[in-house]
Design a protein around this motif. Structure first.
Motif, mmCIF file in Angstrom:
data_model
loop_
_atom_site.group_PDB
_atom_site.id
_atom_site.type_symbol
_atom_site.label_atom_id
_atom_site.label_comp_id
_atom_site.label_asym_id
_atom_site.label_seq_id
_atom_site.Cartn_x
_atom_site.Cartn_y
_atom_site.Cartn_z
ATOM 1 N N PRO A 60 -7.033 -6.628 1.100
ATOM 2 C CA PRO A 60 -7.629 -5.393 0.416
ATOM 3 C C PRO A 60 -7.110 -4.816 -0.847
ATOM 4 O O PRO A 60 -7.555 -4.262 -1.615
ATOM 5 N N GLU A 61 -5.653 -5.274 -1.043
ATOM 6 C CA GLU A 61 -5.035 -4.681 -2.276
ATOM 7 C C GLU A 61 -5.382 -5.624 -3.315
ATOM 8 O O GLU A 61 -5.621 -4.936 -4.478
ATOM 9 N N GLU A 265 3.618 -6.732 2.929
ATOM 10 C CA GLU A 265 2.501 -5.941 3.109
ATOM 11 C C GLU A 265 2.940 -4.747 3.542
ATOM 12 O O GLU A 265 4.233 -4.431 3.910
ATOM 13 N N ILE A 266 1.977 -3.649 4.022
ATOM 14 C CA ILE A 266 2.254 -2.450 3.976
ATOM 15 C C ILE A 266 3.232 -2.212 5.080
ATOM 16 O O ILE A 266 3.894 -1.154 5.401
ATOM 17 N N ARG A 267 3.051 -3.046 6.300
ATOM 18 C CA ARG A 267 3.767 -2.829 7.591
ATOM 19 C C ARG A 267 5.477 -3.283 7.357
ATOM 20 O O ARG A 267 6.310 -3.030 8.188
ATOM 21 N N LEU A 270 8.352 -0.993 7.708
ATOM 22 C CA LEU A 270 8.058 -0.101 8.619
ATOM 23 C C LEU A 270 8.649 -0.514 10.027
ATOM 24 O O LEU A 270 8.654 0.330 11.053
#
Lengths: 321, 321
Positions: A60-61, A265-267, A270
């Motif tokens: 998506p990015e 990636e975004i995770r 986190l």
DNA sequence: TTGTAAGCGTTATCAT
DNA sequence: ATGATAACGCTTACAA
């Protein structure tokens, strides 16, 4: 004809006529039919995008990057998700060609060595740019990061900074460029430090979380003394899957196993133990691929190009830092 | 004509002729031109999707749900990102109509009360289904979760389980359905417990992280004695932004501020203090919206429908649990 | 079984 | 400045 001219704001139409036509069109709720226009102009202002997996946050990015470029140039994006299946990918490409898209951006799920399909596409003069997962040697352009080098660097970090010697690799399919390149980077790092590769520690995991989970399980089944101390994964989802398996087995990261990913990636920052990984500028990849494709479409750059974008190592805790 | 018949596998073509035609077509690398076909059939097998923000993880997940349905029915998706700008959204819709898409799925960024634009679209018989952010009362179908009720429930959780009385709301734009509905749910929860609303604690934050960050800063500027004890956010990104501001101010979650989101996107369980939020089944929303649209296209269901999907409260630590 | 004619909505070209 | 004609590639309807 006069209507066409008026609506397209051509010069040679009487002002009053033009005014009347525009009014009437509006009151009728008229919308020009681009399909008809495309038929005669042989241009659809449309670009096909084929991605292997829409749930992998990297893509998506990339699409955002593509979007930025195509929006400015008034192109529409037709998005298709191949779901990591080459068959679906072929179907998608055929449909897109049939739809007369002006060009195709694709990250290929192909896992066979037979390049006939894409060779034919390239020969047919369809404008085509690969990104991330490329098919090389068939004269198509490609935008990707320096996979091999980055993979070598992150592996060397494990070796040189942390002094790990027993290092496993959860690999992608060998037939996919990034699978092959990242594996080779891993190998080169071992060689440079005179470490020998252990066949039991190279497990093919695909590109998804589930594959990483299964692959790690195999490693956990080895006698403890034969288990590696660190795991280099082909991408972040595979690393997350592996982390899950490690947790389930009651082992600790990074104390029992250090682990690294690839994507950022975004995770990645986190998760419970933040993931050391290779930061891939996804947005940039999308942008550059779209720019190259538009150039090809506009006939500005005839020759295929291999565009390499530099990735960076993103150190977090999962490697033991 | 015979060629057309052969390639479309019609019955009334001689077997040998058909064979020859198919062979020749293959050897020529012939691809049927769907643009021409669409022109005569008035069908493009294409659906337009307009989303407000591709980086909000909720939407790619919705797109996956849409994809599942449309892939099976052999529809292509034209994806456009409105970037939270109504102007871009209008442009996208106009282009899609001009492209003769068979229908449009849209989550609207509209923040004006003037519904003329969509009224016209609906009246023009363009098949249209809203999802998540709807425009109501104009006779279009909509798929969304029970926003108001869920918002009320999560607010009541703060009141009844945790005994918080000073509760703020970082709201979305009032003109967007989900902004309004979630605000109303919050209000109703307060009313039912005889708590009075405090104007200083209702801050409009939009839908993005940055907005949440700024809105929370305003709250942090209040004298400490006037500050709320808990924050109900319109969605997860806004909650993440607010968390950032709280952290920067050296305050603690949930000890100084309890906080809740709405979406349950991929990051919600992973952040430093896992986010209590409303779990919105994004995939399901996409699937249902696509199914409804295909029915409309096939003429099976003429009447507009309001489809409500039940969300669930996802309790984590940020509320104090 | 095969072929001919016409038309889908637009634009380029060539009159008027 | 405006209009007539043909063409883009395909399919439907109607012959042959």
């Amino acid at each position: 004809m006069t209507v066409s001219r008026a609506l397209n704001d051509r010069s040679n139409v009487d002002k009053k006529t033009k005014e009347k036509i525009i009014q009437k069109a509006k009151s009728m709720g008229y919308t020009p039919n681009r399909v008809a226009k495309s038929l005669v102009s042989r241009k659809t202002q449309t670009i096909g995008v084929v991605i292997p997996e829409i749930t992998h946050a990297f893509f998506p990015e990339v699409v955002r990057g593509i979007e930025e470029v195509t929006y400015r140039s008034d192109y529409q994006l037709i998005l298709t998700n191949a779901n990591e299946q080459f068959e679906r990918e072929q179907h998608a490409v055929n449909t897109l060609r049939s739809q007369q898209v002006d060009g195709i951006l694709i990250s290929s799920s192909q896992t066979v060595e037979d390049y006939a399909f894409y060779k034919e596409i390239v020969n047919s003069k369809t404008h085509l740019v690969f990104f991330d997962r490329c098919i090389q040697g068939i004269g198509a352009s490609c935008v990707h990061v320096n996979d091999r080098e980055s993979s070598e660097l992150i592996t060397r970090h494990l070796i040189e900074v942390h002094q790990y010697e027993k290092i496993a690799h959860l690999s992608g399919p060998r037939e996919v460029t990034i699978g092959r390149e990242r594996y080779m980077g891993y190998q080169e790092a071992l060689e440079k430090s005179n470490l020998t590769e252990n066949r039991d520690w190279i497990v093919e995991a695909g590109f998804k979380e589930e594959g990483g989970y299964q692959a790690m399980k195999k490693i956990l089944e080895l006698p403890q003394s034969d288990q590696p101390r660190a795991i280099v994964c082909v991408n972040d989802p595979v690393a997350f899957g592996a982390m899950e398996a490690i947790k389930e087995a009651g082992r600790k990261i990074p104390d029992d196993f250090a682990i690294t990913g690839f994507s950022d990636e975004i995770r990645a920052p986190l998760v419970e133990v933040p993931l050391t990984t290779v930061h891939q500028p996804a947005y940039e990849v999308g942008r550059r691929a779209a720019e190259k494709l538009l150039k090809l479409i506009d006939g500005e750059s005839e020759q295929p190009e291999d565009i390499e974008i530099t990735a960076t190592i993103q150190i977090r805790k999962s490697c033991g830092c």
